[in-house]
Design an enzyme around this catalytic site. Structure first.
Site, PDB file in Angstrom:
ATOM      1  N   THR A  52       0.863  -1.187   0.000  1.00  0.00           N
ATOM      2  CA  THR A  52       0.000   0.000   0.000  1.00  0.00           C
ATOM      3  C   THR A  52       0.900   1.237   0.000  1.00  0.00           C
ATOM      4  O   THR A  52       1.306   1.702  -1.042  1.00  0.00           O
ATOM      5  CB  THR A  52      -0.957  -0.010   1.205  1.00  0.00           C
ATOM      6  OG1 THR A  52      -0.205  -0.235   2.397  1.00  0.00           O
ATOM      7  CG2 THR A  52      -1.996  -1.102   1.054  1.00  0.00           C
TER       8      THR A  52
ATOM      9  N   LYS B 256       4.587  -6.934   4.284  1.00  0.00           N
ATOM     10  CA  LYS B 256       4.303  -5.542   3.965  1.00  0.00           C
ATOM     11  C   LYS B 256       4.152  -4.751   5.262  1.00  0.00           C
ATOM     12  O   LYS B 256       4.090  -5.325   6.335  1.00  0.00           O
ATOM     13  CB  LYS B 256       3.023  -5.423   3.139  1.00  0.00           C
ATOM     14  CG  LYS B 256       1.801  -5.766   3.923  1.00  0.00           C
ATOM     15  CD  LYS B 256       0.626  -4.816   3.857  1.00  0.00           C
ATOM     16  CE  LYS B 256       0.839  -3.520   3.193  1.00  0.00           C
ATOM     17  NZ  LYS B 256       1.117  -2.450   4.185  1.00  0.00           N
TER      18      LYS B 256
ATOM     19  N   THR C 150       2.415  -7.624  13.465  1.00  0.00           N
ATOM     20  CA  THR C 150       2.356  -6.181  13.303  1.00  0.00           C
ATOM     21  C   THR C 150       2.228  -5.798  11.854  1.00  0.00           C
ATOM     22  O   THR C 150       2.392  -4.643  11.515  1.00  0.00           O
ATOM     23  CB  THR C 150       3.636  -5.544  13.860  1.00  0.00           C
ATOM     24  OG1 THR C 150       4.754  -6.126  13.194  1.00  0.00           O
ATOM     25  CG2 THR C 150       3.752  -5.787  15.333  1.00  0.00           C
TER      26      THR C 150
ATOM     27  N   GLU D 161       7.010   4.585   7.093  1.00  0.00           N
ATOM     28  CA  GLU D 161       6.520   5.771   6.389  1.00  0.00           C
ATOM     29  C   GLU D 161       7.416   6.980   6.652  1.00  0.00           C
ATOM     30  O   GLU D 161       7.540   7.440   7.783  1.00  0.00           O
ATOM     31  CB  GLU D 161       5.087   6.076   6.813  1.00  0.00           C
ATOM     32  CG  GLU D 161       4.095   5.090   6.241  1.00  0.00           C
ATOM     33  CD  GLU D 161       2.682   5.315   6.714  1.00  0.00           C
ATOM     34  OE1 GLU D 161       1.768   4.886   5.998  1.00  0.00           O
ATOM     35  OE2 GLU D 161       2.490   5.903   7.793  1.00  0.00           O
TER      36      GLU D 161
ATOM     37  N   ASN E 246       0.510  10.894   7.334  1.00  0.00           N
ATOM     38  CA  ASN E 246      -0.593  10.558   8.231  1.00  0.00           C
ATOM     39  C   ASN E 246      -1.506  11.744   8.517  1.00  0.00           C
ATOM     40  O   ASN E 246      -2.698  11.569   8.769  1.00  0.00           O
ATOM     41  CB  ASN E 246      -0.027   9.978   9.533  1.00  0.00           C
ATOM     42  CG  ASN E 246       0.545   8.596   9.323  1.00  0.00           C
ATOM     43  OD1 ASN E 246      -0.178   7.607   9.355  1.00  0.00           O
ATOM     44  ND2 ASN E 246       1.842   8.503   9.070  1.00  0.00           N
TER      45      ASN E 246
END
Length: 483
Positions: free
Chosen positions: A204, A233, A244, A338, A478
């Site tokens: 993603t 992933k 997780t 991220e 985010n």
């Protein structure tokens, strides 16, 4: 499969179609993640070849779940051929708000005890959490239809059973998924590219596909080569509590269902459960593993005896192999956190027990002050000491003298193997060479060693955690998530 970040669905299956469940995550300005080129700094983590377990087929396709215009796969199937006696095991999120898919998977593993569970179907970019009865109906329909397609198209009588792992907020495009199953089945194979495309299919906000494979031998069969392979992933909502992220692992070694579950649970505790990006444990995550014995079909399988004082040499050897393999997969997740620019290893030494050391390492790995300091290339040990100082408050380890200021040392270890930099020595701040500090913090890999018993004895247990820095890009990703 993370609730805010993953939008991935996972589904275990065995003999007859069972139930399924999935995930949703809505992207706007970050919809482009799916087709962006792999960053140059990450290309070294993507294998160009591999050695894959016998008897497993892997397929992927694009059925339009990803936002319009993205061409990467979004539906993935990993399955063992029915001719092999296959078993499955899973570790699932312990979040108190698990997705229905997690509950269904847990139920499947419990009912079957892992026997006949042959594989996983997964989709990315759409979840099924918080979609009520309609969402559950979609999951069951997806499971049933997938099983029917595989049964019709198989020359080996495949009749799979599914359950899945998912995220929530919006229902699956179930008609598109069902229409894509025949193509998915046609795309199945055993080559490296099949595995690599499957790894892409569960991505993603990941910036690169995560795939690993290796060969190994067992003490009882030193001349037989076994293989293990896995895809994983995760780029956000990463913090361990029995899975997780999404991980799918396959091996052609012969293993009993009870042994496989024990091996996976133990390995997860020292790998996937030792990583953290921002400290949030997802509602949907799962790591699942399958063993079909195809490399040694007549050999007695590795077994687990709960009453035995020690396990077999094969069990012990494979446990070590699996821990190392899963740790490598888990570290790939952290390297793709991220917005991350640093890969951080937290090593705690001198703990009275492994759980105590692991808990301390996990608290340091979640310290926003420390992680932002690393991003700013400031190795100020105060952030480490602050996290260490409160790490045992209100825990079972509090008040036991585990942390002694006069014996505690903190050092940073250069990635090039040079001499470590001591920032705190037995509770006292040390003067350091600022030039060396600057050189150290320019590196991508940073290791912090916390020695709780720096008395020269070498006593105590060691625990390791892996994390990354918190950056401006993380906040942007985010903060703009649904804008």
């Amino acid at each position: 499969m993370m609730y805010r970040v993953s939008r991935t669905v996972t589904t275990c299956f065995r003999k007859k179609p069972l139930r399924i469940n999935i995930q949703y995550r809505s992207f706007t300005k970050f919809d482009s993640f799916g087709d962006t080129p792999i960053p140059a700094s990450k290309q070294r983590f993507v294998p160009t070849s591999g050695t894959y377990p016998k008897g497993f087929l892997v397929g992927s396709t694009n059925v339009g779940i990803k936002p319009s215009g993205l061409s990467q796969p979004d539906l993935v199937l990993v399955t063992s051929e029915e001719q092999w006696e296959t078993c499955g095991a899973a570790v699932l999120t312990k979040n108190e708000f698990p997705a229905p898919s997690v509950l269904v998977t847990r139920e499947l593993i419990k009912e079957s005890r892992g026997r006949g569970v042959r594989g996983v179907v997964a989709n990315s970019w759409c979840a099924n959490l918080l979609t009520g009865e309609k969402g559950l109906e979609d999951s069951r329909k997806m499971s049933k239809e997938a099983g029917m397609v595989l049964e019709e198209g198989s020359t080996k009588g495949k009749d799979p059973n599914y359950s899945d792992l998912g995220m929530g907020g919006q229902r699956l495009p179930i008609d598109d998924i069902i229409q894509g199953f025949p193509k998915l089945h046609q795309n199945m194979g055993t080559a490296h590219n099949h595995w690599l495309q499957a790894a892409r299919g569960i991505c993603t906000t990941d910036t690169f596909p995560k795939l690993s494979s290796r060969t190994f031998t067992l003490p009882s069969l030193p001349n037989t080569k076994f293989s293990i392979a896995g895809i994983t992933k995760g780029a956000g909502m990463i913090h361990p509590n029995m899975a997780t992220t999404l991980g799918i692992i396959c091996t052609d070694a012969p293993i009993t269902p009870s042994a496989l579950q024990q091996l996976l649970s133990t390995a997860a505790d020292k790998s996937y459960n030792c990583i953290s990006i921002e400290g949030d444990t997802s509602t949907n995550d799962m790591v699942t593993m399958f063993a079909n014995g195809a490399a040694a079909p007549t050999h007695s399988p590795i077994d687990f005896d709960i009453l035995a004082a020690s396990q077999s040499a094969d069990f012990i050897a494979f446990q070590r192999i699996l821990i190392e393999f899963m740790a490598d997969l888990a570290k790939l997740v952290v390297r793709d956190g991220e917005g991350a620019t640093k890969f951080i290893t937290i090593r705690v030494r001198g703990a009275p027990t492994y759980p105590a050391g692991k808990h301390i390492a996990s608290v340091i790995a979640r310290s926003v002050l420390f992680k932002m300091g690393v991003y700013g290339k400031d190795p100020n040990p105060i952030g480490v000491l602050a996290a260490l100082g409160y790490s045992l408050m209100d825990t079972e380890f509090a008040g036991k003298g585990i942390i002694n200021r006069e014996l505690t040392s903190v050092s940073f270890v250069p990635a090039d193997g040079a001499e470590e930099l001591n920032f705190v020595k037995r509770g006292k701040l040390m003067e350091v060479d600022e030039l060396r500090v600057k050189e150290l913090m320019e590196k991508e890999d940073v290791e912090v060693v916390v020695d709780l018993r720096d008395d020269g004895s070498g006593n105590g247990e060691e625990a390791i955690y892996w994390t990354c820095d918190i950056t401006h890009e993380f906040v942007t990703i985010n903060g703009d998530f649904r804008n």
